[in-house]
Design a protein around this motif. Structure first.
Motif, PDB file in Angstrom:
ATOM      1  N   SER A  20      -7.305   1.783  14.804  1.00 44.32           N
ATOM      2  CA  SER A  20      -8.586   1.509  15.448  1.00 44.32           C
ATOM      3  C   SER A  20      -9.570   2.617  15.098  1.00 44.32           C
ATOM      4  O   SER A  20      -9.794   3.533  15.864  1.00 44.32           O
ATOM      5  CB  SER A  20      -8.389   1.415  16.965  1.00 44.32           C
ATOM      6  N   CYS A  21     -10.098   2.544  13.898  1.00 43.02           N
ATOM      7  CA  CYS A  21     -11.051   3.558  13.456  1.00 43.02           C
ATOM      8  C   CYS A  21     -11.974   2.943  12.425  1.00 43.02           C
ATOM      9  O   CYS A  21     -11.697   1.879  11.873  1.00 43.02           O
ATOM     10  CB  CYS A  21     -10.342   4.788  12.892  1.00 43.02           C
ATOM     11  N   SER A  22     -13.066   3.623  12.172  1.00 41.09           N
ATOM     12  CA  SER A  22     -14.012   3.149  11.174  1.00 41.09           C
ATOM     13  C   SER A  22     -14.556   4.348  10.422  1.00 41.09           C
ATOM     14  O   SER A  22     -14.970   5.327  11.015  1.00 41.09           O
ATOM     15  CB  SER A  22     -15.158   2.380  11.843  1.00 41.09           C
ATOM     16  N   ALA A  23     -14.521   4.284   9.096  1.00 38.18           N
ATOM     17  CA  ALA A  23     -15.045   5.355   8.249  1.00 38.18           C
ATOM     18  C   ALA A  23     -16.204   4.804   7.434  1.00 38.18           C
ATOM     19  O   ALA A  23     -16.134   3.695   6.911  1.00 38.18           O
ATOM     20  CB  ALA A  23     -13.952   5.894   7.334  1.00 38.18           C
ATOM     21  N   GLY A  48     -15.472  11.503  16.656  1.00 40.20           N
ATOM     22  CA  GLY A  48     -16.132  11.380  15.358  1.00 40.20           C
ATOM     23  C   GLY A  48     -15.986  12.652  14.542  1.00 40.20           C
ATOM     24  O   GLY A  48     -16.320  13.744  15.020  1.00 40.20           O
ATOM     25  N   ASN A  49     -15.451  12.529  13.343  1.00 41.93           N
ATOM     26  CA  ASN A  49     -15.368  13.644  12.400  1.00 41.93           C
ATOM     27  C   ASN A  49     -16.365  13.394  11.267  1.00 41.93           C
ATOM     28  O   ASN A  49     -16.423  12.279  10.746  1.00 41.93           O
ATOM     29  CB  ASN A  49     -13.952  13.768  11.836  1.00 41.93           C
ATOM     30  N   TYR A  50     -17.113  14.410  10.893  1.00 41.89           N
ATOM     31  CA  TYR A  50     -18.167  14.194   9.907  1.00 41.89           C
ATOM     32  C   TYR A  50     -18.262  15.364   8.936  1.00 41.89           C
ATOM     33  O   TYR A  50     -17.824  16.486   9.219  1.00 41.89           O
ATOM     34  CB  TYR A  50     -19.514  13.997  10.606  1.00 41.89           C
ATOM     35  N   VAL A  51     -18.866  15.073   7.789  1.00 41.65           N
ATOM     36  CA  VAL A  51     -19.197  16.092   6.789  1.00 41.65           C
ATOM     37  C   VAL A  51     -20.560  15.731   6.201  1.00 41.65           C
ATOM     38  O   VAL A  51     -20.782  14.590   5.796  1.00 41.65           O
ATOM     39  CB  VAL A  51     -18.148  16.158   5.657  1.00 41.65           C
ATOM     40  N   LEU A  52     -21.474  16.694   6.165  1.00 37.16           N
ATOM     41  CA  LEU A  52     -22.789  16.508   5.562  1.00 37.16           C
ATOM     42  C   LEU A  52     -22.763  17.024   4.128  1.00 37.16           C
ATOM     43  O   LEU A  52     -22.386  18.170   3.880  1.00 37.16           O
ATOM     44  CB  LEU A  52     -23.863  17.249   6.358  1.00 37.16           C
ATOM     45  N   GLU A  53     -23.182  16.183   3.194  1.00 35.56           N
ATOM     46  CA  GLU A  53     -23.237  16.556   1.786  1.00 35.56           C
ATOM     47  C   GLU A  53     -24.693  16.713   1.366  1.00 35.56           C
ATOM     48  O   GLU A  53     -25.503  15.800   1.546  1.00 35.56           O
ATOM     49  CB  GLU A  53     -22.553  15.481   0.941  1.00 35.56           C
ATOM     50  N   ASP A  54     -25.037  17.875   0.831  1.00 37.06           N
ATOM     51  CA  ASP A  54     -26.412  18.163   0.434  1.00 37.06           C
ATOM     52  C   ASP A  54     -26.772  17.387  -0.829  1.00 37.06           C
ATOM     53  O   ASP A  54     -26.088  17.463  -1.843  1.00 37.06           O
ATOM     54  CB  ASP A  54     -26.571  19.661   0.192  1.00 37.06           C
ATOM     55  N   LEU A  55     -27.883  16.619  -0.768  1.00 30.87           N
ATOM     56  CA  LEU A  55     -28.334  15.844  -1.924  1.00 30.87           C
ATOM     57  C   LEU A  55     -29.636  16.363  -2.508  1.00 30.87           C
ATOM     58  O   LEU A  55     -30.253  15.695  -3.335  1.00 30.87           O
ATOM     59  CB  LEU A  55     -28.519  14.367  -1.517  1.00 30.87           C
ATOM     60  N   ASN A  56     -30.070  17.528  -2.073  1.00 34.18           N
ATOM     61  CA  ASN A  56     -31.324  18.071  -2.610  1.00 34.18           C
ATOM     62  C   ASN A  56     -31.148  18.425  -4.081  1.00 34.18           C
ATOM     63  O   ASN A  56     -30.297  19.251  -4.431  1.00 34.18           O
ATOM     64  CB  ASN A  56     -31.741  19.327  -1.832  1.00 34.18           C
ATOM     65  N   PRO A  57     -31.940  17.825  -4.963  1.00 32.32           N
ATOM     66  CA  PRO A  57     -31.766  18.098  -6.399  1.00 32.32           C
ATOM     67  C   PRO A  57     -32.353  19.430  -6.843  1.00 32.32           C
ATOM     68  O   PRO A  57     -32.003  19.933  -7.896  1.00 32.32           O
ATOM     69  CB  PRO A  57     -32.502  16.925  -7.048  1.00 32.32           C
ATOM     70  N   HIS A 121     -20.769  11.672   5.744  1.00 30.41           N
ATOM     71  CA  HIS A 121     -19.452  11.035   5.756  1.00 30.41           C
ATOM     72  C   HIS A 121     -18.948  11.084   7.198  1.00 30.41           C
ATOM     73  O   HIS A 121     -18.718  12.170   7.741  1.00 30.41           O
ATOM     74  CB  HIS A 121     -18.484  11.760   4.826  1.00 30.41           C
ATOM     75  N   LEU A 122     -18.779   9.914   7.798  1.00 30.69           N
ATOM     76  CA  LEU A 122     -18.444   9.829   9.223  1.00 30.69           C
ATOM     77  C   LEU A 122     -17.197   8.987   9.432  1.00 30.69           C
ATOM     78  O   LEU A 122     -17.075   7.889   8.890  1.00 30.69           O
ATOM     79  CB  LEU A 122     -19.620   9.221   9.996  1.00 30.69           C
ATOM     80  N   ASP A 123     -16.269   9.524  10.208  1.00 32.27           N
ATOM     81  CA  ASP A 123     -15.025   8.827  10.531  1.00 32.27           C
ATOM     82  C   ASP A 123     -14.897   8.788  12.047  1.00 32.27           C
ATOM     83  O   ASP A 123     -14.775   9.834  12.693  1.00 32.27           O
ATOM     84  CB  ASP A 123     -13.834   9.548   9.902  1.00 32.27           C
ATOM     85  N   ILE A 124     -14.951   7.592  12.619  1.00 32.81           N
ATOM     86  CA  ILE A 124     -14.860   7.422  14.069  1.00 32.81           C
ATOM     87  C   ILE A 124     -13.504   6.833  14.421  1.00 32.81           C
ATOM     88  O   ILE A 124     -13.124   5.782  13.902  1.00 32.81           O
ATOM     89  CB  ILE A 124     -15.987   6.525  14.607  1.00 32.81           C
ATOM     90  N   GLN A 125     -12.799   7.505  15.300  1.00 32.57           N
ATOM     91  CA  GLN A 125     -11.501   7.045  15.773  1.00 32.57           C
ATOM     92  C   GLN A 125     -11.610   6.709  17.246  1.00 32.57           C
ATOM     93  O   GLN A 125     -12.235   7.425  18.023  1.00 32.57           O
ATOM     94  CB  GLN A 125     -10.427   8.108  15.531  1.00 32.57           C
ATOM     95  N   VAL A 126     -10.967   5.607  17.615  1.00 30.86           N
ATOM     96  CA  VAL A 126     -11.125   5.067  18.966  1.00 30.86           C
ATOM     97  C   VAL A 126      -9.765   4.902  19.626  1.00 30.86           C
ATOM     98  O   VAL A 126      -8.789   4.502  18.974  1.00 30.86           O
ATOM     99  CB  VAL A 126     -11.848   3.706  18.927  1.00 30.86           C
ATOM    100  N   GLY A 127      -9.731   5.180  20.924  1.00 34.50           N
ATOM    101  CA  GLY A 127      -8.524   4.911  21.702  1.00 34.50           C
ATOM    102  C   GLY A 127      -7.366   5.820  21.335  1.00 34.50           C
ATOM    103  O   GLY A 127      -7.509   7.032  21.185  1.00 34.50           O
ATOM    104  N   ALA A 128      -6.192   5.209  21.166  1.00 31.24           N
ATOM    105  CA  ALA A 128      -4.982   5.974  20.887  1.00 31.24           C
ATOM    106  C   ALA A 128      -5.076   6.733  19.581  1.00 31.24           C
ATOM    107  O   ALA A 128      -4.500   7.818  19.436  1.00 31.24           O
ATOM    108  CB  ALA A 128      -3.772   5.034  20.879  1.00 31.24           C
ATOM    109  N   ASN A 129      -5.807   6.206  18.600  1.00 37.09           N
ATOM    110  CA  ASN A 129      -5.925   6.865  17.306  1.00 37.09           C
ATOM    111  C   ASN A 129      -6.755   8.144  17.372  1.00 37.09           C
ATOM    112  O   ASN A 129      -6.734   8.931  16.431  1.00 37.09           O
ATOM    113  CB  ASN A 129      -6.548   5.904  16.292  1.00 37.09           C
ATOM    114  N   ALA A 130      -7.488   8.321  18.471  1.00 34.71           N
ATOM    115  CA  ALA A 130      -8.282   9.530  18.624  1.00 34.71           C
ATOM    116  C   ALA A 130      -7.461  10.700  19.156  1.00 34.71           C
ATOM    117  O   ALA A 130      -7.912  11.844  19.137  1.00 34.71           O
ATOM    118  CB  ALA A 130      -9.466   9.271  19.558  1.00 34.71           C
TER     119      ALA A 130
END
Length: 216
Positions: A20-23, A48-57, A121-130
């Motif tokens: 029960s998760c969504s990435a 929610g676990n996340y990582v921000l990736e810099d896209l500034n050229p 990049h976002l990964d959301i885990q819900v319920g028991a999976n969290a």
């Protein structure tokens, strides 16, 4: 082993495999906010676990990345408001069942220089999976079998919560539908009554008119 026992084993095995998760990942420019909805029953943990990736050229630009997360419940009350860095995690537990709005934004645009562009990049885990079962096993000193049983029990509990929540929603929708149908029926009856009364009044009025003109 009878059919019911086999069916139960199949269901339990399926619960062990279900995640029960969504990435997801998407671009997020500085100064903009993106929101999405997570619908869950009461007393459900969301992580929610996340990582921000810099896209500034542009080279030579060093801007510390930051993420802002605001979560509101179905009654539009703020559940979580947090400022974090380029990577991390956020968590909250639902106090009531319904749709929770999660809004995410990054650093605002600077007065001078380009707009900050990132990919989230976002990964959301819900319920028991969290739950962190490795940490739970260490704290409670559980062996592999015990932690597997606990994980299975948590997932069964989550399924029951989902069923209860969906049942309550179904009851609400059914009551709304029945109320709407009842109003439509009474409105139709009222229209028929008004048409009948209008027709009777027109007949009496015409009859009086013809008598006054001595046409009948």
């Amino acid at each position: 082993m009878n059919i019911k026992s086999i069916s139960l084993l199949v269901v339990l095995s399926t619960l062990l495999l279900v995640q029960s998760c969504s990435a997801l990942y998407f671009e997020l420019n500085g100064g903009t906010t993106k929101c999405f909805i997570e619908e869950n029953p009461k007393d459900t943990l969301l992580v929610g676990n996340y990582v921000l990736e810099d896209l500034n050229p542009q080279a030579g630009i060093s801007t510390p990345l930051a993420l802002s997360v605001i979560v509101t419940d179905p009654e539009n009350h703020e559940v979580l408001s947090k400022q974090m860095g380029a990577s991390g995690r956020f968590a909250f537990q639902t106090l009531i069942g319904g749709e929770y709005k999660i809004c995410i934004s990054t650093n605002s645009s600077k007065w001078f220089g380009p707009t900050i562009k990132t990919r989230l990049h976002l990964d959301i885990q819900v319920g028991a999976n969290a739950n962190d079962y490795e940490e739970i096993a260490k704290v409670e000193q559980l062996n592999n079998l015990e932690i597997s049983v606990k994980r299975l029990n948590d997932r069964v509990t989550q399924v029951r919560k989902e069923q209860s929540y969906q049942k309550a929603r179904e009851i609400t929708f059914r009551n709304t539908s029945e109320s709407t149908n009842s109003r439509v029926m009474w409105w139709a009856i009222l229209q028929v009554v008004v048409l009948c009364l209008t027709g009777m009044w027109q007949m009496r009025h015409l009859k009086s008119f013809f008598k006054a003109k001595k046409l009948v």
